[in-house]
Design a protein around this motif. Structure first.
Motif, PDB file in Angstrom:
ATOM      1  N   ALA A   8      15.647  37.320  88.256  1.00 20.70           N
ATOM      2  CA  ALA A   8      15.873  38.401  90.140  1.00 20.70           C
ATOM      3  C   ALA A   8      14.087  39.218  89.577  1.00 20.70           C
ATOM      4  O   ALA A   8      13.969  39.873  88.850  1.00 20.70           O
ATOM      5  CB  ALA A   8      16.348  38.774  89.922  1.00 20.70           C
ATOM      6  N   TRP A  41      17.227  37.204  98.548  1.00 23.54           N
ATOM      7  CA  TRP A  41      18.247  38.350  98.316  1.00 23.54           C
ATOM      8  C   TRP A  41      19.482  38.077  99.283  1.00 23.54           C
ATOM      9  O   TRP A  41      20.440  38.365  98.997  1.00 23.54           O
ATOM     10  CB  TRP A  41      18.020  40.016  98.580  1.00 23.54           C
ATOM     11  N   THR A  84      19.915  45.468  94.323  1.00 20.10           N
ATOM     12  CA  THR A  84      19.586  43.960  93.773  1.00 20.10           C
ATOM     13  C   THR A  84      20.687  44.213  92.514  1.00 20.10           C
ATOM     14  O   THR A  84      20.831  42.890  92.555  1.00 20.10           O
ATOM     15  CB  THR A  84      17.968  43.795  93.468  1.00 20.10           C
TER      16      THR A  84
END
Length: 295
Positions: A8, A41, A84
Protein backbone atom coordinates in the motif's frame (compact mmCIF):
# COMPACT_ATOMS: atom_id res chain seq x y z
CA UNK A 1 0.13 -20.78 -6.79
CA UNK A 2 2.33 -17.74 -6.16
CA UNK A 3 2.55 -16.16 -2.72
CA UNK A 4 0.94 -12.74 -2.64
CA UNK A 5 2.26 -9.49 -1.15
CA UNK A 6 0.32 -6.20 -1.04
CA UNK A 7 2.23 -2.90 -1.00
CA UNK A 8 0.00 0.00 0.00
CA UNK A 9 1.54 3.30 -1.06
CA UNK A 10 4.00 1.19 -3.01
CA UNK A 11 5.03 3.74 -5.67
CA UNK A 12 7.58 5.73 -3.65
CA UNK A 13 11.32 5.25 -3.16
CA UNK A 14 10.95 2.32 -0.72
CA UNK A 15 7.91 0.81 -2.46
CA UNK A 16 9.56 0.66 -5.89
CA UNK A 17 12.58 -1.15 -4.41
CA UNK A 18 10.38 -3.59 -2.50
CA UNK A 19 8.29 -4.27 -5.64
CA UNK A 20 11.42 -5.14 -7.61
CA UNK A 21 12.78 -7.46 -4.90
CA UNK A 22 9.49 -9.27 -4.29
CA UNK A 23 9.04 -9.85 -8.02
CA UNK A 24 12.56 -11.31 -8.09
CA UNK A 25 11.46 -13.65 -5.27
CA UNK A 26 8.53 -14.68 -7.52
CA UNK A 27 5.79 -13.05 -5.43
CA UNK A 28 2.55 -11.83 -6.92
CA UNK A 29 2.80 -8.10 -6.06
CA UNK A 30 -0.32 -5.93 -5.73
CA UNK A 31 0.05 -2.16 -5.30
CA UNK A 32 -2.55 0.17 -3.77
CA UNK A 33 -1.89 3.76 -4.80
CA UNK A 34 -3.37 7.06 -5.93
CA UNK A 35 -1.71 6.44 -9.32
CA UNK A 36 -4.10 5.26 -12.03
CA UNK A 37 -2.40 2.02 -13.07
CA UNK A 38 -2.70 0.52 -9.57
CA UNK A 39 -5.55 -0.43 -7.22
CA UNK A 40 -7.25 2.77 -6.09
CA UNK A 41 -7.78 3.61 -2.42
CA UNK A 42 -11.44 4.20 -3.27
CA UNK A 43 -11.89 0.77 -4.89
CA UNK A 44 -12.74 -1.20 -1.75
CA UNK A 45 -13.70 -4.31 -3.72
CA UNK A 46 -10.35 -4.64 -5.50
CA UNK A 47 -8.48 -3.77 -2.28
CA UNK A 48 -10.25 -6.56 -0.41
CA UNK A 49 -9.62 -8.97 -3.28
CA UNK A 50 -5.88 -8.16 -3.21
CA UNK A 51 -5.48 -8.36 0.60
CA UNK A 52 -7.54 -11.55 1.02
CA UNK A 53 -5.15 -14.50 1.08
CA UNK A 54 -2.01 -12.33 1.09
CA UNK A 55 1.09 -13.58 2.85
CA UNK A 56 2.04 -10.03 3.74
CA UNK A 57 0.51 -6.54 3.75
CA UNK A 58 2.95 -3.61 3.94
CA UNK A 59 1.65 -0.05 4.33
CA UNK A 60 4.08 2.64 3.15
CA UNK A 61 1.43 5.27 2.34
CA UNK A 62 1.76 8.88 3.46
CA UNK A 63 2.36 12.35 2.03
CA UNK A 64 6.03 13.38 2.14
CA UNK A 65 7.00 15.44 5.20
CA UNK A 66 9.46 17.37 3.02
CA UNK A 67 7.24 20.46 2.82
CA UNK A 68 6.30 23.55 4.86
CA UNK A 69 4.11 22.71 7.83
CA UNK A 70 1.21 25.02 6.97
CA UNK A 71 -2.31 23.98 7.95
CA UNK A 72 -3.19 22.41 4.58
CA UNK A 73 0.01 20.34 4.47
CA UNK A 74 -0.31 19.30 8.12
CA UNK A 75 -3.84 18.04 7.51
CA UNK A 76 -2.72 16.15 4.37
CA UNK A 77 0.30 14.59 6.16
CA UNK A 78 -1.89 13.35 9.02
CA UNK A 79 -4.85 12.14 6.95
CA UNK A 80 -2.71 10.42 4.31
CA UNK A 81 -1.41 8.17 7.11
CA UNK A 82 -4.45 7.62 9.32
CA UNK A 83 -7.11 7.30 6.58
CA UNK A 84 -5.08 4.77 4.57
CA UNK A 85 -4.41 2.74 7.73
CA UNK A 86 -8.14 2.74 8.55
CA UNK A 87 -9.01 1.65 4.99
CA UNK A 88 -6.56 -1.27 5.26
CA UNK A 89 -7.84 -2.20 8.72
CA UNK A 90 -11.43 -2.40 7.47
CA UNK A 91 -10.31 -4.55 4.53
CA UNK A 92 -8.34 -6.95 6.76
CA UNK A 93 -11.37 -7.35 9.04
CA UNK A 94 -13.48 -8.25 5.98
CA UNK A 95 -11.06 -10.89 4.65
CA UNK A 96 -12.03 -14.56 4.56
CA UNK A 97 -8.31 -15.42 4.72
CA UNK A 98 -6.66 -12.39 6.36
CA UNK A 99 -2.94 -11.73 5.77
CA UNK A 100 -0.60 -13.48 8.20
CA UNK A 101 1.34 -10.26 8.80
CA UNK A 102 0.52 -6.56 8.46
CA UNK A 103 3.51 -4.23 8.64
CA UNK A 104 2.70 -0.53 8.97
CA UNK A 105 5.24 2.25 8.56
CA UNK A 106 5.96 4.58 11.43
CA UNK A 107 8.90 6.90 12.00
CA UNK A 108 11.95 7.19 14.25
CA UNK A 109 10.97 10.87 14.59
CA UNK A 110 8.51 9.71 17.27
CA UNK A 111 11.29 10.06 19.87
CA UNK A 112 12.41 13.35 21.41
CA UNK A 113 15.42 15.39 20.23
CA UNK A 114 18.25 13.39 21.85
CA UNK A 115 21.89 14.42 22.14
CA UNK A 116 22.35 12.81 25.58
CA UNK A 117 21.49 9.13 24.99
CA UNK A 118 20.14 6.63 22.51
CA UNK A 119 16.42 5.84 22.26
CA UNK A 120 15.32 2.20 22.29
CA UNK A 121 11.84 0.70 22.02
CA UNK A 122 11.88 -0.07 25.76
CA UNK A 123 13.12 3.21 27.20
CA UNK A 124 12.93 5.76 24.38
CA UNK A 125 11.09 8.96 25.32
CA UNK A 126 8.32 10.09 22.99
CA UNK A 127 8.84 13.70 21.91
CA UNK A 128 6.46 16.64 21.34
CA UNK A 129 5.37 18.69 18.34
CA UNK A 130 3.57 18.10 15.06
CA UNK A 131 5.81 15.32 13.67
CA UNK A 132 5.53 13.36 16.90
CA UNK A 133 1.73 13.83 16.96
CA UNK A 134 1.60 12.37 13.44
CA UNK A 135 3.68 9.36 14.48
CA UNK A 136 1.75 8.61 17.69
CA UNK A 137 -1.65 9.04 16.00
CA UNK A 138 -0.54 6.81 13.14
CA UNK A 139 0.57 4.03 15.51
CA UNK A 140 -2.56 4.40 17.66
CA UNK A 141 -4.75 4.09 14.55
CA UNK A 142 -2.88 0.94 13.50
CA UNK A 143 -2.85 -0.84 16.85
CA UNK A 144 -6.53 0.04 17.50
CA UNK A 145 -7.35 -2.90 15.21
CA UNK A 146 -7.58 -6.13 17.20
CA UNK A 147 -6.85 -8.78 14.58
CA UNK A 148 -6.92 -12.38 15.88
CA UNK A 149 -5.35 -13.94 12.75
CA UNK A 150 -2.95 -11.18 11.67
CA UNK A 151 0.31 -10.25 13.37
CA UNK A 152 0.86 -6.49 13.51
CA UNK A 153 4.22 -4.73 13.41
CA UNK A 154 4.94 -1.00 13.25
CA UNK A 155 8.37 -0.04 11.88
CA UNK A 156 9.84 3.16 13.33
CA UNK A 157 11.96 3.84 10.27
CA UNK A 158 15.02 6.11 10.42
CA UNK A 159 16.29 8.09 7.39
CA UNK A 160 16.47 5.59 4.51
CA UNK A 161 19.63 5.65 2.39
CA UNK A 162 19.79 4.01 -1.03
CA UNK A 163 20.67 4.53 -4.67
CA UNK A 164 18.61 6.70 -6.95
CA UNK A 165 16.36 8.61 -4.57
CA UNK A 166 15.31 9.40 -1.04
CA UNK A 167 17.46 11.85 0.93
CA UNK A 168 20.71 10.84 -0.79
CA UNK A 169 20.01 13.01 -3.83
CA UNK A 170 19.80 16.38 -1.99
CA UNK A 171 22.74 15.50 0.30
CA UNK A 172 24.96 14.55 -2.64
CA UNK A 173 24.00 17.74 -4.48
CA UNK A 174 24.91 19.87 -1.44
CA UNK A 175 28.36 18.28 -1.31
CA UNK A 176 28.93 18.57 -5.07
CA UNK A 177 28.19 22.30 -4.95
CA UNK A 178 30.59 22.88 -2.04
CA UNK A 179 27.82 23.21 0.57
CA UNK A 180 28.58 19.93 2.37
CA UNK A 181 29.66 21.37 5.70
CA UNK A 182 27.97 20.83 9.05
CA UNK A 183 24.34 21.86 9.40
CA UNK A 184 23.46 23.74 12.57
CA UNK A 185 25.87 22.78 15.36
CA UNK A 186 26.70 19.46 13.66
CA UNK A 187 26.25 17.71 17.02
CA UNK A 188 22.75 16.41 16.22
CA UNK A 189 22.63 12.64 15.75
CA UNK A 190 21.73 11.13 12.39
CA UNK A 191 19.99 7.74 12.58
CA UNK A 192 19.78 6.03 9.23
CA UNK A 193 19.16 2.65 7.56
CA UNK A 194 20.25 1.22 4.21
CA UNK A 195 17.33 0.43 1.89
CA UNK A 196 18.46 -3.20 1.48
CA UNK A 197 18.62 -3.72 5.25
CA UNK A 198 15.08 -2.35 5.54
CA UNK A 199 13.91 -5.04 3.11
CA UNK A 200 15.85 -7.72 5.00
CA UNK A 201 14.21 -6.56 8.27
CA UNK A 202 10.76 -7.05 6.71
CA UNK A 203 11.76 -10.55 5.55
CA UNK A 204 13.26 -11.39 8.96
CA UNK A 205 10.06 -10.29 10.73
CA UNK A 206 7.89 -12.18 8.22
CA UNK A 207 9.68 -15.42 9.12
CA UNK A 208 9.75 -14.77 12.87
CA UNK A 209 6.15 -15.51 13.82
CA UNK A 210 6.94 -14.95 17.52
CA UNK A 211 7.58 -11.21 16.99
CA UNK A 212 5.07 -8.35 16.89
CA UNK A 213 4.65 -4.75 18.10
CA UNK A 214 7.05 -1.85 17.54
CA UNK A 215 10.55 -2.10 16.04
CA UNK A 216 13.18 0.61 15.52
CA UNK A 217 14.48 0.32 11.95
CA UNK A 218 17.84 2.04 12.13
CA UNK A 219 21.43 0.91 11.67
CA UNK A 220 23.18 0.07 14.96
CA UNK A 221 25.78 2.83 14.47
CA UNK A 222 24.20 6.29 14.09
CA UNK A 223 26.57 9.23 13.55
CA UNK A 224 26.59 12.98 14.20
CA UNK A 225 25.70 15.37 11.39
CA UNK A 226 29.38 16.44 11.50
CA UNK A 227 30.49 12.84 10.78
CA UNK A 228 27.80 12.35 8.11
CA UNK A 229 28.92 15.39 6.11
CA UNK A 230 32.60 14.51 6.55
CA UNK A 231 32.04 11.00 5.16
CA UNK A 232 30.00 12.34 2.24
CA UNK A 233 32.78 14.83 1.37
CA UNK A 234 35.38 12.05 1.55
CA UNK A 235 33.38 9.72 -0.70
CA UNK A 236 32.84 12.47 -3.29
CA UNK A 237 36.42 13.84 -3.06
CA UNK A 238 35.07 17.26 -2.07
CA UNK A 239 37.74 19.00 0.02
CA UNK A 240 35.58 22.01 0.87
CA UNK A 241 32.16 22.06 2.49
CA UNK A 242 30.67 25.34 3.63
CA UNK A 243 28.76 25.05 6.91
CA UNK A 244 25.10 26.05 7.18
CA UNK A 245 24.32 27.68 10.55
CA UNK A 246 20.78 27.51 11.91
CA UNK A 247 19.79 31.02 10.74
CA UNK A 248 20.85 30.17 7.19
CA UNK A 249 18.89 26.91 7.25
CA UNK A 250 15.81 28.78 8.55
CA UNK A 251 16.00 31.22 5.65
CA UNK A 252 16.80 28.55 3.06
CA UNK A 253 14.03 26.22 4.19
CA UNK A 254 11.42 28.89 3.44
CA UNK A 255 12.79 29.22 -0.10
CA UNK A 256 12.84 25.48 -0.79
CA UNK A 257 9.54 24.94 1.04
CA UNK A 258 10.65 22.52 3.73
CA UNK A 259 11.25 22.47 7.50
CA UNK A 260 14.61 22.71 9.29
CA UNK A 261 13.49 19.95 11.68
CA UNK A 262 14.34 17.42 8.97
CA UNK A 263 18.03 18.38 9.34
CA UNK A 264 18.34 19.82 12.85
CA UNK A 265 16.42 17.31 14.98
CA UNK A 266 18.77 14.92 16.76
CA UNK A 267 17.49 11.40 16.06
CA UNK A 268 19.51 8.96 18.15
CA UNK A 269 17.75 5.64 17.67
CA UNK A 270 19.09 2.12 18.29
CA UNK A 271 17.52 -1.11 16.90
CA UNK A 272 17.54 -2.89 20.27
CA UNK A 273 14.67 -5.31 19.63
CA UNK A 274 15.99 -6.41 16.23
CA UNK A 275 19.46 -7.04 17.63
CA UNK A 276 18.05 -8.95 20.61
CA UNK A 277 16.05 -11.09 18.14
CA UNK A 278 19.26 -11.89 16.24
CA UNK A 279 18.93 -9.73 13.12
CA UNK A 280 22.25 -9.09 11.34
CA UNK A 281 22.74 -5.87 9.38
CA UNK A 282 24.46 -6.01 5.98
CA UNK A 283 25.34 -2.31 6.36
CA UNK A 284 25.88 -1.62 10.08
CA UNK A 285 28.18 1.38 9.50
CA UNK A 286 27.66 4.54 7.45
CA UNK A 287 30.97 3.97 5.66
CA UNK A 288 29.74 0.59 4.35
CA UNK A 289 26.37 2.04 3.32
CA UNK A 290 27.84 5.06 1.50
CA UNK A 291 30.47 2.91 -0.23
CA UNK A 292 27.68 0.77 -1.72
CA UNK A 293 25.45 3.72 -2.66
CA UNK A 294 28.03 6.13 -4.10
CA UNK A 295 30.30 3.65 -5.89
Amino acid sequence: MKKKVVLAGGTGFIGQHFTKLYKELDYDVHIISRQNEHISWTDTERMLEAIDGAELLINLAGKSVNCRYNEANKKAIMQSRTETTKALGKAVLSCETPPKLWINSSTATIYRHAEDRAMTEADGEIGTGFSVDVATTWEDTFFAYQLPHTRQIALRIAIVLGKGGGVMSPYLNLVKFGLGGVQGTGDQMFSWIHLDDLFQIVEFLREREDLSGVFNCSAPEPVTNHELMKQLRTKLNAPIGLPAPKWMLEAGSVLIRTETELVLKSRWVIPERLEQAGFTFTYPTLDQALSEIIH
